[in-house]
Design an enzyme around this catalytic site. Structure first.
Site, short mmCIF file in Angstrom:
data_model
loop_
_atom_site.label_atom_id
_atom_site.label_comp_id
_atom_site.label_asym_id
_atom_site.label_seq_id
_atom_site.Cartn_x
_atom_site.Cartn_y
_atom_site.Cartn_z
CB ALA A 227 0.70 -1.73 7.95
CG PHE A 228 -4.00 -5.96 9.90
CD1 PHE A 228 -4.04 -5.04 11.16
CD2 PHE A 228 -4.65 -7.05 9.86
CE1 PHE A 228 -4.85 -5.77 12.15
CE2 PHE A 228 -5.22 -7.72 10.71
CZ PHE A 228 -5.49 -6.96 12.06
CD GLU A 229 -2.66 -7.38 5.06
OE1 GLU A 229 -3.78 -7.52 5.18
OE2 GLU A 229 -2.00 -6.55 5.12
CB VAL B 13 -2.40 7.33 5.09
CG1 VAL B 13 -0.93 7.25 4.65
CG2 VAL B 13 -3.47 6.51 4.21
CB SER C 252 9.00 -0.57 13.22
OG SER C 252 7.86 0.27 12.84
NE ARG D 30 -9.34 -1.09 8.69
CZ ARG D 30 -8.17 -1.42 7.89
NH1 ARG D 30 -7.34 -0.55 7.69
NH2 ARG D 30 -7.97 -2.83 7.83
CD1 TRP E 3 -1.93 2.07 2.01
CD2 TRP E 3 -3.20 0.60 0.47
NE1 TRP E 3 -3.44 2.64 1.45
CE2 TRP E 3 -4.29 1.75 0.62
CE3 TRP E 3 -3.82 -0.38 -0.20
CZ2 TRP E 3 -5.34 1.94 0.11
CZ3 TRP E 3 -5.07 -0.29 -0.88
CH2 TRP E 3 -5.69 0.83 -0.70
CG HIS F 150 0.76 15.94 2.47
ND1 HIS F 150 -0.20 15.68 3.30
CD2 HIS F 150 1.26 17.18 3.11
CE1 HIS F 150 -0.31 16.47 4.27
NE2 HIS F 150 0.53 17.45 4.09
#
Length: 174
Positions: A67-69, A93, A124, A99, A33, A138
């Site tokens: 990131a969750f994985e 983000v 990390s 969430r 992502w 950005h």
């Protein structure tokens, strides 16, 4: 840790050598992502490791959807016994819903648990900006920032491996 990591400062104070052993293997687990931004950190990590004696052939990269994985992949890599360290890279983000804070906590808590349970250091470069909008300013800022963070996390990884190698091995009785 709110202070920026300064490997040069650490080496001066405790005189930790910076060259890793010739067999050092490092895994990078990177979220896909925002790959255009996250990829900057992975390239910077590989470049900084190479500058410090860990060639790209000793660095394996694993791409995951988000990131969750990252924690599950990092855990399996730590359990494999193949890697001296694991570096996680991602960009979480605020998409306008609450969430992102839960995902951030889950990822960072998971990474800490992995290193404490496996005795394999996990680092990390999973970053969570308070504000991110996909406009030129950005995108440019975070692209540059991920290069800096990739370099810093590689330096922290190398310094930590050296300091851990200097510690006596402790055997726990069951």
């Amino acid at each position: 840790m709110n202070q920026p990591y300064s490997p040069a400062h650490t080496r001066r104070e405790v005189d930790i050598p910076t060259s890793p052993s010739s067999g050092t293997r490092i895994a990078i687990v990177a979220a896909s992502w925002h790959q255009d931004i996250v990829g900057q950190s992975t390239r910077a990590i590989v470049a900084e490791l190479a500058r410090n004696g860990v060639p790209a052939t000793q660095v394996d990269q694993f791409d995951v959807p988000g990131a969750f994985e990252i924690p599950l992949h990092a855990r399996r890599l730590a359990q494999s016994g193949r890697y001296d360290a694991i570096i996680a890279c991602g960009f979480i983000v605020n998409g306008g819903i609450y969430r992102h804070e839960f995902v951030t906590s889950a990822v960072i808590d998971g990474l800490m648990r992995i290193q404490l349970d496996s005795d394999v250091p996990v680092f990390s470069a999973v970053l969570t900006p308070r504000d991110f909008h996909e406009h030129d300013d950005h995108l440019r800022f975070f692209t540059d920032h991920f290069v800096k963070k990739g370099t810093e996390v590689a330096q922290a990884c190398l310094a930590t491996l050296q300091s851990l190698n200097a510690l006596p091995l402790v055997h726990h009785q069951q």
